[in-house]
Write a protein that holds these residues in place. Structure first.
Motif, mmCIF file in Angstrom:
data_model
loop_
_atom_site.group_PDB
_atom_site.id
_atom_site.type_symbol
_atom_site.label_atom_id
_atom_site.label_comp_id
_atom_site.label_asym_id
_atom_site.label_seq_id
_atom_site.Cartn_x
_atom_site.Cartn_y
_atom_site.Cartn_z
ATOM 1 N N VAL A 145 0.852 -1.177 0.000
ATOM 2 C CA VAL A 145 0.000 0.000 0.000
ATOM 3 C C VAL A 145 0.892 1.233 0.000
ATOM 4 O O VAL A 145 1.608 1.498 0.971
ATOM 5 C CB VAL A 145 -0.934 0.009 1.229
ATOM 6 N N ARG A 146 0.868 1.967 -1.098
ATOM 7 C CA ARG A 146 1.693 3.166 -1.213
ATOM 8 C C ARG A 146 0.873 4.438 -1.354
ATOM 9 O O ARG A 146 1.394 5.531 -1.153
ATOM 10 C CB ARG A 146 2.627 3.044 -2.422
ATOM 11 N N SER A 147 -0.382 4.287 -1.742
ATOM 12 C CA SER A 147 -1.221 5.461 -1.973
ATOM 13 C C SER A 147 -2.586 5.236 -1.354
ATOM 14 O O SER A 147 -2.933 4.111 -0.958
ATOM 15 C CB SER A 147 -1.377 5.733 -3.475
ATOM 16 N N LEU A 148 -3.365 6.304 -1.273
ATOM 17 C CA LEU A 148 -4.722 6.184 -0.759
ATOM 18 C C LEU A 148 -5.577 5.332 -1.694
ATOM 19 O O LEU A 148 -6.526 4.677 -1.238
ATOM 20 C CB LEU A 148 -5.338 7.572 -0.584
ATOM 21 N N ALA A 149 -5.231 5.302 -2.975
ATOM 22 C CA ALA A 149 -5.937 4.414 -3.905
ATOM 23 C C ALA A 149 -5.693 2.954 -3.527
ATOM 24 O O ALA A 149 -6.618 2.136 -3.527
ATOM 25 C CB ALA A 149 -5.474 4.676 -5.336
ATOM 26 N N ASP A 150 -4.437 2.619 -3.189
ATOM 27 C CA ASP A 150 -4.125 1.254 -2.742
ATOM 28 C C ASP A 150 -4.899 0.916 -1.470
ATOM 29 O O ASP A 150 -5.397 -0.205 -1.314
ATOM 30 C CB ASP A 150 -2.628 1.101 -2.469
ATOM 31 N N LYS A 151 -4.980 1.882 -0.551
ATOM 32 C CA LYS A 151 -5.684 1.640 0.707
ATOM 33 C C LYS A 151 -7.165 1.408 0.466
ATOM 34 O O LYS A 151 -7.784 0.534 1.102
ATOM 35 C CB LYS A 151 -5.478 2.829 1.656
ATOM 36 N N LEU A 152 -7.746 2.180 -0.454
ATOM 37 C CA LEU A 152 -9.161 1.985 -0.780
ATOM 38 C C LEU A 152 -9.381 0.600 -1.388
ATOM 39 O O LEU A 152 -10.339 -0.108 -1.014
ATOM 40 C CB LEU A 152 -9.634 3.067 -1.739
ATOM 41 N N LEU A 153 -8.507 0.198 -2.289
ATOM 42 C CA LEU A 153 -8.643 -1.130 -2.898
ATOM 43 C C LEU A 153 -8.476 -2.234 -1.847
ATOM 44 O O LEU A 153 -9.157 -3.260 -1.920
ATOM 45 C CB LEU A 153 -7.603 -1.306 -4.007
ATOM 46 N N GLU A 154 -7.581 -2.030 -0.902
ATOM 47 C CA GLU A 154 -7.402 -3.009 0.175
ATOM 48 C C GLU A 154 -8.698 -3.160 0.969
ATOM 49 O O GLU A 154 -9.125 -4.289 1.275
ATOM 50 C CB GLU A 154 -6.269 -2.560 1.097
ATOM 51 N N ALA A 155 -9.328 -2.028 1.322
ATOM 52 C CA ALA A 155 -10.585 -2.080 2.065
ATOM 53 C C ALA A 155 -11.688 -2.740 1.238
ATOM 54 O O ALA A 155 -12.458 -3.568 1.743
ATOM 55 C CB ALA A 155 -11.004 -0.673 2.486
ATOM 56 N N HIS A 156 -11.763 -2.395 -0.040
ATOM 57 C CA HIS A 156 -12.794 -2.980 -0.903
ATOM 58 C C HIS A 156 -12.571 -4.485 -1.075
ATOM 59 O O HIS A 156 -13.545 -5.254 -1.112
ATOM 60 C CB HIS A 156 -12.786 -2.295 -2.270
ATOM 61 N N THR A 157 -11.323 -4.901 -1.191
ATOM 62 C CA THR A 157 -11.022 -6.331 -1.329
ATOM 63 C C THR A 157 -11.470 -7.092 -0.087
ATOM 64 O O THR A 157 -12.040 -8.188 -0.184
ATOM 65 C CB THR A 157 -9.517 -6.529 -1.571
ATOM 66 N N TRP A 158 -11.215 -6.514 1.089
ATOM 67 C CA TRP A 158 -11.650 -7.149 2.341
ATOM 68 C C TRP A 158 -13.172 -7.253 2.387
ATOM 69 O O TRP A 158 -13.712 -8.306 2.733
ATOM 70 C CB TRP A 158 -11.150 -6.350 3.538
ATOM 71 N N LEU A 159 -13.866 -6.171 2.037
ATOM 72 C CA LEU A 159 -15.321 -6.194 2.071
ATOM 73 C C LEU A 159 -15.878 -7.246 1.113
ATOM 74 O O LEU A 159 -16.792 -8.003 1.477
ATOM 75 C CB LEU A 159 -15.884 -4.812 1.718
ATOM 76 N N ARG A 160 -15.346 -7.306 -0.090
ATOM 77 C CA ARG A 160 -15.830 -8.296 -1.051
ATOM 78 C C ARG A 160 -15.582 -9.719 -0.551
ATOM 79 O O ARG A 160 -16.454 -10.587 -0.647
ATOM 80 C CB ARG A 160 -15.148 -8.090 -2.405
ATOM 81 N N ALA A 161 -14.393 -9.949 0.022
ATOM 82 C CA ALA A 161 -14.060 -11.297 0.493
ATOM 83 C C ALA A 161 -14.945 -11.706 1.663
ATOM 84 O O ALA A 161 -15.420 -12.847 1.727
ATOM 85 C CB ALA A 161 -12.585 -11.356 0.892
ATOM 86 N N GLN A 162 -15.167 -10.790 2.612
ATOM 87 C CA GLN A 162 -15.982 -11.124 3.774
ATOM 88 C C GLN A 162 -17.437 -11.355 3.373
ATOM 89 O O GLN A 162 -18.104 -12.244 3.911
ATOM 90 C CB GLN A 162 -15.886 -10.010 4.821
ATOM 91 N N LEU A 163 -17.923 -10.567 2.421
ATOM 92 C CA LEU A 163 -19.301 -10.758 1.978
ATOM 93 C C LEU A 163 -19.455 -12.093 1.264
ATOM 94 O O LEU A 163 -20.450 -12.806 1.461
ATOM 95 C CB LEU A 163 -19.736 -9.599 1.087
ATOM 96 N N ARG A 164 -18.472 -12.451 0.434
ATOM 97 C CA ARG A 164 -18.517 -13.776 -0.203
ATOM 98 C C ARG A 164 -18.542 -14.873 0.860
ATOM 99 O O ARG A 164 -19.280 -15.861 0.733
ATOM 100 C CB ARG A 164 -17.301 -13.972 -1.114
ATOM 101 N N HIS A 165 -17.747 -14.687 1.913
ATOM 102 C CA HIS A 165 -17.648 -15.698 2.970
ATOM 103 C C HIS A 165 -18.987 -15.877 3.686
ATOM 104 O O HIS A 165 -19.458 -17.008 3.864
ATOM 105 C CB HIS A 165 -16.557 -15.296 3.960
ATOM 106 N N VAL A 166 -19.616 -14.785 4.086
ATOM 107 C CA VAL A 166 -20.864 -14.924 4.838
ATOM 108 C C VAL A 166 -21.993 -15.415 3.932
ATOM 109 O O VAL A 166 -22.874 -16.160 4.381
ATOM 110 C CB VAL A 166 -21.258 -13.608 5.555
ATOM 111 N N ARG A 167 -21.978 -15.041 2.660
ATOM 112 C CA ARG A 167 -23.007 -15.556 1.749
ATOM 113 C C ARG A 167 -22.844 -17.056 1.551
ATOM 114 O O ARG A 167 -23.835 -17.795 1.494
ATOM 115 C CB ARG A 167 -22.943 -14.831 0.407
ATOM 116 N N GLU A 168 -21.604 -17.518 1.455
ATOM 117 C CA GLU A 168 -21.376 -18.954 1.318
ATOM 118 C C GLU A 168 -21.816 -19.687 2.585
ATOM 119 O O GLU A 168 -22.432 -20.768 2.520
ATOM 120 C CB GLU A 168 -19.896 -19.228 1.039
#
Length: 290
Positions: A145-168
């Motif tokens: 993570v070098r930029s705020l764009a990287d940080k936003l993508l990191e947060a979005h990746t976590w949200l997508r992964a956790q939502l996939r997990h709970v839906r499964e």
């Protein structure tokens, strides 16, 4: 334990990399910080722990008292907790075990620390056994993570992964009673909702206002994104209300709510990335010290 005694143990633990003396000398001890169910404030307690089946476990024994300890009631409302173990610390999701799994884990806890058996014998309540799960980072998280764009993508990746997990989990869930949800599914759903709330609150209070000042041409897109936050927030609140009565909650309705939330959230995250990533790419993260 009296609060003054608790605090002295906490202070000694933190000052000595997890080592304490007195009645806990040589024992397996951690610090658990929960969020108050009513106050919303952090509360830290020292607890003994055991390891079994690859899990880090704490038992809500309260010395065999008739009522569950406050820290256990807190984590049923706010499953995301902070664990201090030795000189390190990490966030975890607190998941009480149920049924045969709880029985098996409690028997192992008693084998390692017989006092839990004495506490159970002294109490009419079933002592909860809580697994402190440390979520694995998504495989597709940004490596650096070098930029705020990287940080936003990191947060979005976590949200997508956790939502996939709970839906499964919701798709494969087989209730252990005629109706209702399991505690594991409930805790994971609530933890996701907490993470989503934290992310959107940070955007609404900090990122969006800062971008509005530096990039006035984004005012329209950010107003649209803020409106999407409100829609997603209403669905999230309905989901949390459903989980509050999880003993009677309909798993089919939960799946439908998760699907509805997923559709809105995925569209929002895609929209947000398309609109904001170019501007955020030029902002270093973490911010440079001045």
């Amino acid at each position: 334990m009296p609060m003054s005694f608790n605090q002295s143990v906490i202070d000694e633990f933190r000052a000595n990399g997890g080592r304490v003396g007195g009645p806990f000398a040589g024992g397996d001890l951690l610090l658990l910080t929960t969020t108050g169910a009513r106050s919303g404030r952090p509360h830290t307690v020292p607890l003994g722990y055991v390891r079994a089946e690859g899990l880090l476990l704490v038992v809500a024994s309260a010395g065999g008292a008739p009522d569950h300890p406050q820290w256990y009631r807190n984590l049923l409302t706010h499953p995301v907790v902070r664990v201090e173990l030795g000189a390190g610390s990490f966030d975890a999701i607190a998941v009480p075990a149920e049924g045969d799994r709880r029985k098996r884990l409690f028997e192992e806890a008693v084998r390692q620390a017989p006092g839990y058996g004495e506490y159970q014998a002294a109490s009419d309540r079933e002592l909860p056994v809580v697994a402190l799960e440390q979520p694995e980072p998504p495989e597709d998280s940004p490596r650096e993570v070098r930029s705020l764009a990287d940080k936003l993508l990191e947060a979005h990746t976590w949200l997508r992964a956790q939502l996939r997990h709970v839906r499964e989990e919701a798709r494969t869930h087989i209730p252990g009673r005629p109706a209702g949800l399991g505690l594991q599914l409930r805790q994971h759903c609530l933890a996701f909702c907490e993470g989503l709330t934290h992310h959107h609150t940070g955007e609404d209070s900090a990122i969006f206002p800062a971008l509005a000042r530096s990039h006035p041409e984004l005012a329209g897109p950010m107003a649209r994104l803020g409106a999407q936050h409100l829609v997603i927030g209403r669905i999230r609140d309905e989901l949390v209300a459903l989980l509050a009565g999880f003993e009677r909650a309909d798993p089919d309705r939960l799946r439908a709510e998760l699907d509805r939330l997923s559709a809105e959230l995925e569209a929002h995250l895609d929209d947000e990335e398309a609109e904001l990533l170019p501007a955020l790419a030029g902002i270093p993260f973490p911010p440079a010290r001045t």
